[in-house]
Scaffold this motif. Structure first.
Motif, PDB file in Angstrom:
ATOM      1  N   VAL A  71      10.111  16.562  13.674  1.00  0.00           N
ATOM      2  CA  VAL A  71       9.819  17.338  12.469  1.00  0.00           C
ATOM      3  C   VAL A  71       8.491  18.066  12.684  1.00  0.00           C
ATOM      4  CG1 VAL A  71      11.044  15.757  10.922  1.00  0.00           C
ATOM      5  CG2 VAL A  71       8.597  15.435  11.307  1.00  0.00           C
ATOM      6  N   THR A  72       8.216  19.055  11.838  1.00  0.00           N
ATOM      7  CA  THR A  72       6.927  19.728  11.918  1.00  0.00           C
ATOM      8  C   THR A  72       5.887  18.917  11.145  1.00  0.00           C
ATOM      9  OG1 THR A  72       7.213  21.049   9.918  1.00  0.00           O
ATOM     10  CG2 THR A  72       8.101  21.978  11.977  1.00  0.00           C
ATOM     11  N   CYS A  73       4.636  19.234  11.355  1.00  0.00           N
ATOM     12  CA  CYS A  73       3.537  18.545  10.671  1.00  0.00           C
ATOM     13  C   CYS A  73       3.345  19.034   9.239  1.00  0.00           C
ATOM     14  CB  CYS A  73       2.232  18.745  11.447  1.00  0.00           C
ATOM     15  SG  CYS A  73       2.279  18.093  13.126  1.00  0.00           S
ATOM     16  N   ASP A  74       4.021  20.113   8.861  1.00  0.00           N
ATOM     17  CA  ASP A  74       3.807  20.728   7.548  1.00  0.00           C
ATOM     18  C   ASP A  74       3.981  19.749   6.396  1.00  0.00           C
ATOM     19  OD1 ASP A  74       3.340  23.107   8.820  1.00  0.00           O
ATOM     20  OD2 ASP A  74       5.365  23.887   8.490  1.00  0.00           O
ATOM     21  N   TYR A  75       4.993  18.928   6.448  1.00  0.00           N
ATOM     22  CA  TYR A  75       5.248  18.014   5.335  1.00  0.00           C
ATOM     23  C   TYR A  75       4.075  17.054   5.137  1.00  0.00           C
ATOM     24  CZ  TYR A  75       6.868  14.124   2.594  1.00  0.00           C
ATOM     25  OH  TYR A  75       6.939  13.128   1.655  1.00  0.00           O
ATOM     26  N   VAL A  76       3.605  16.433   6.204  1.00  0.00           N
ATOM     27  CA  VAL A  76       2.514  15.466   6.084  1.00  0.00           C
ATOM     28  C   VAL A  76       1.230  16.163   5.627  1.00  0.00           C
ATOM     29  CG1 VAL A  76       1.043  13.822   7.319  1.00  0.00           C
ATOM     30  CG2 VAL A  76       3.497  13.888   7.792  1.00  0.00           C
ATOM     31  N   LEU A  77       0.930  17.295   6.207  1.00  0.00           N
ATOM     32  CA  LEU A  77      -0.335  17.967   5.899  1.00  0.00           C
ATOM     33  C   LEU A  77      -0.360  18.630   4.532  1.00  0.00           C
ATOM     34  CD1 LEU A  77      -1.115  19.533   9.383  1.00  0.00           C
ATOM     35  CD2 LEU A  77      -2.154  17.502   8.355  1.00  0.00           C
ATOM     36  N   THR A  78       0.730  19.304   4.163  1.00  0.00           N
ATOM     37  CA  THR A  78       0.712  20.131   2.951  1.00  0.00           C
ATOM     38  C   THR A  78       1.745  19.733   1.902  1.00  0.00           C
ATOM     39  OG1 THR A  78       2.296  21.744   3.795  1.00  0.00           O
ATOM     40  CG2 THR A  78      -0.032  22.109   4.336  1.00  0.00           C
ATOM     41  N   GLY A  79       2.729  18.923   2.286  1.00  0.00           N
ATOM     42  CA  GLY A  79       3.798  18.572   1.360  1.00  0.00           C
ATOM     43  C   GLY A  79       4.960  19.556   1.409  1.00  0.00           C
ATOM     44  N   GLU A  80       4.881  20.550   2.271  1.00  0.00           N
ATOM     45  CA  GLU A  80       5.941  21.555   2.407  1.00  0.00           C
ATOM     46  C   GLU A  80       7.160  20.910   3.059  1.00  0.00           C
ATOM     47  OE1 GLU A  80       8.067  24.629   2.011  1.00  0.00           O
ATOM     48  OE2 GLU A  80       5.968  24.961   1.518  1.00  0.00           O
ATOM     49  N   ILE A  81       8.294  20.912   2.341  1.00  0.00           N
ATOM     50  CA  ILE A  81       9.497  20.250   2.871  1.00  0.00           C
ATOM     51  C   ILE A  81      10.432  21.219   3.582  1.00  0.00           C
ATOM     52  CG2 ILE A  81       9.429  18.331   1.241  1.00  0.00           C
ATOM     53  CD1 ILE A  81      11.535  19.745  -0.412  1.00  0.00           C
ATOM     54  N   LYS A  82      10.137  22.501   3.505  1.00  0.00           N
ATOM     55  CA  LYS A  82      10.977  23.497   4.177  1.00  0.00           C
ATOM     56  C   LYS A  82      11.009  23.192   5.677  1.00  0.00           C
ATOM     57  CE  LYS A  82       9.282  27.534   4.618  1.00  0.00           C
ATOM     58  NZ  LYS A  82       8.729  28.850   4.392  1.00  0.00           N
ATOM     59  N   GLY A  83      12.179  23.188   6.239  1.00  0.00           N
ATOM     60  CA  GLY A  83      12.333  22.929   7.662  1.00  0.00           C
ATOM     61  C   GLY A  83      12.707  21.501   8.003  1.00  0.00           C
ATOM     62  N   LEU A  84      12.615  20.601   7.024  1.00  0.00           N
ATOM     63  CA  LEU A  84      13.052  19.228   7.269  1.00  0.00           C
ATOM     64  C   LEU A  84      14.576  19.173   7.173  1.00  0.00           C
ATOM     65  CD1 LEU A  84      10.549  17.129   5.104  1.00  0.00           C
ATOM     66  CD2 LEU A  84      10.479  17.491   7.573  1.00  0.00           C
ATOM     67  N   PRO A  85      15.201  18.248   7.872  1.00  0.00           N
ATOM     68  CA  PRO A  85      16.652  18.084   7.733  1.00  0.00           C
ATOM     69  C   PRO A  85      17.020  17.800   6.274  1.00  0.00           C
ATOM     70  CG  PRO A  85      15.810  16.758   9.557  1.00  0.00           C
ATOM     71  CD  PRO A  85      14.623  17.311   8.828  1.00  0.00           C
ATOM     72  N   SER A  86      18.166  18.309   5.820  1.00  0.00           N
ATOM     73  CA  SER A  86      18.541  18.210   4.405  1.00  0.00           C
ATOM     74  C   SER A  86      18.633  16.768   3.910  1.00  0.00           C
ATOM     75  CB  SER A  86      19.847  18.950   4.135  1.00  0.00           C
ATOM     76  OG  SER A  86      20.879  18.418   4.926  1.00  0.00           O
TER      77      SER A  86
END
Length: 131
Positions: A71-86
Motif C-alpha cells: 500500500v502507499t504511505c498516504d493512508y498512515v500519514l494523511t488518512g487518504e484512503i484513495k488507492g487502497l484495495p476496496s
C-alpha cells in the motif's frame, strides 16, 4: 522515544492519528504486531511505541511497512484512503467508525506532562521560610 517537551498539541494529535491508522492497517493485514515489526526492521517494542503514538513513525520503517503490505504511505500519514484495495477501504472505514480520534485508553495511559517554564504556583515564592 518519549514525548518531547516542545511538542505542540497539534503535533501530538497528528502523531496519535497516524499511530491509530498504522494500527488499523496492521490489524487488518497482519494480526500479530511482531510480524509488522519484523517487516519494519525493528523490535516489537519499538513498533508498539509507534503504534501507540508514544514515538513518531519513522520514515524508513513506514516505507518498509507499506512496501510489505503493498500500500502507499498516504493512508498512515494523511488518512487518504484513495488507492487502497476496496476490501481494505471497507474495513478501514468500519474500524475508524469504532475508534474515534483517540481511544480513551490511549489518552489515560499516556497523559501529557504539565507545561514547563510557567513559573511557580501562586503563593509560592520558592524561598524557604527560615526565622
Amino acid at each position: 522515544m518519549a514525548k518531547r517537551s516542545n511538542d505542540q498539541p497539534e503535533d501530538n494529535a497528528l502523531r496519535l492519528a497516524q499511530a491509530r491508522r498504522l494500527r488499523i492497517l496492521r490489524e487488518y493485514l497482519t494480526p500479530k504486531s511482531v510480524d509488522a515489526a519484523r517487516a519494519a526492521g525493528m523490535t516489537a517494542s519499538a513498533y508498539s511505541r509507534m503504534e501507540t503514538g508514544q514515538s513518531e513513525i519513522k520514515g524508513v520503517a513506514l516505507a518498509r511497512i507499506c512496501q510489505h503490505y503493498a500500500v502507499t504511505c498516504d493512508y498512515v500519514l494523511t488518512g487518504e484512503i484513495k488507492g487502497l484495495p476496496s476490501d481494505l477501504i471497507r474495513r478501514v472505514l468500519e474500524l475508524e467508525a469504532k475508534t474515534p480520534q483517540a481511544t480513551a485508553s490511549t489518552q489515560s495511559d499516556h497523559p501529557s506532562p504539565p507545561p514547563r517554564g510557567r513559573g511557580r504556583p501562586p503563593g509560592r515564592s520558592g524561598k524557604s521560610a527560615v526565622a
